[in-house]
Design an enzyme around this catalytic site. Structure first.
Site: not given
Length: 325
Positions: A187, A207, A26, A218, A193, A152
């Site tokens: 994650y 999702k 990335e 992540q 959160e 998302a």
């Protein structure tokens, strides 16, 4: 006539690899006013490892204050690193590689998101990474733009609707629909959160059910966290590829910055090794060696791709890839 060798979805690249682990990375766009050649100079050394795709991040809006007369300041919105879609198109045709733009909820209305996706479709960018994004620096908590997607999952639904010819204000009957392969974030140590990892994985499943085709995690520094995360995801019914994301430590301040920003734990052995280093050169080498060990274990376990967060610098990623791929 020029014909590209690569024009595939991430899931197709994985399938074509026939269980061989792929290499990807990335990058971040340059700041406004910087030459894109510096970006190319950092990508060039990594192309020998034949990445099938490269991710390009995007940034949400920021507020800046412009000095005016009588010591007054004018509040303006800007984006410090624009050009994500343009860079993706450039990489696609310069390197014959699939480039994946990140698309955010934060800082974009649904209409603006649709325009970005239409541009991607016209440019032949068949993969997108759908992310909520972070709160602005002046916000304590994430707040969507007026008319933007809140989560998302909502963004994934919008992209999936476009794949089915459903635009925001029209349903278009056409054989020329987009067919985006949609990536989302996962994650291993839970989103900061989320109340717990199990709750976070339920949101991840939403999702996938909304249309996500693959997951990129992540960064993490303990492979057990990744393996446990994948196990829990499979148990809840998530069956799409889960790509591990790796970032090598490079400087001592990473010991404070990474846990603070990304809400992750650093293994005691890694912390101890860094604290024994006399300078950043030694720390960089520790980060490379730790990432090599991580990568080898992940490859042995049969992960589909090892994805590296380069942050625009390639020398340590090349050192790792040279030992692993």
């Amino acid at each position: 006539m020029f014909k590209r060798n690569i024009d595939m979805k991430v899931t197709e690249h994985i399938k074509k690899a026939k269980e061989k682990t792929l290499f990807s990375f990335e990058i971040v766009p340059p700041k406004k006013g910087q030459n894109i050649q510096e970006l190319y100079d950092n990508i060039d050394p990594l192309m020998e490892f034949k990445p099938p795709f490269i991710d390009v991040t995007t940034s949400r809006e920021e507020y800046v204050y412009i000095p005016k007369e009588k010591d007054l300041l004018e509040k303006k919105i800007t984006r410090m690193r624009p050009g994500t879609v343009g860079i993706c198109a450039s990489l696609k045709y310069k390197y014959d590689v699939d480039a994946i733009p990140h698309v955010l909820c934060g800082g974009f209305t649904k209409e603006e998101t649709e325009y970005v996706l239409v541009d991607c479709h016209y440019l032949g960018l068949d993969n997108v990474m759908a992310l909520r994004g972070d709160a602005r620096k002046d916000q304590q908590y994430f707040t969507a733009s007026n008319g933007g997607n809140n989560y998302a999952t909502d963004l994934v639904k919008q992209i999936n609707d476009l794949n089915n010819g459903k635009y925001l204000h029209d349903i278009v009957e056409t054989p020329y629909k987009s067919d985006f392969c949609i990536g989302v974030a996962g994650y291993p140590e839970k989103h900061f959160e989320a109340p717990c990892l199990e709750s976070d994985i339920k949101r991840l499943k939403e999702k996938v059910e909304a249309g996500a085709d693959y997951i990129v995690t992540q960064m993490f520094f303990d492979n057990k966290k990744y393996f446990d995360f994948v196990k829990k995801a499979r148990e809840i019914g998530i069956d799409v590829p889960i790509i591990p994301g790796i970032k090598p430590l490079a400087v001592k301040r990473h010991l404070q910055i990474l846990p603070q920003i990304f809400r992750l734990d650093l293994p005691p052995d890694l912390v101890s090794a860094v604290e024994k280093c006399k300078n950043n050169k030694e720390i960089r080498q520790v980060g490379i060696e730790w990432s090599i060990a991580q990568s080898k274990e992940l490859i042995k376990a049969g992960v589909p791709v090892v994805h590296y967060y380069s942050m625009g610098k390639s020398s340590n990623i090349k050192a790792i890839a040279s030992e692993v791929f």
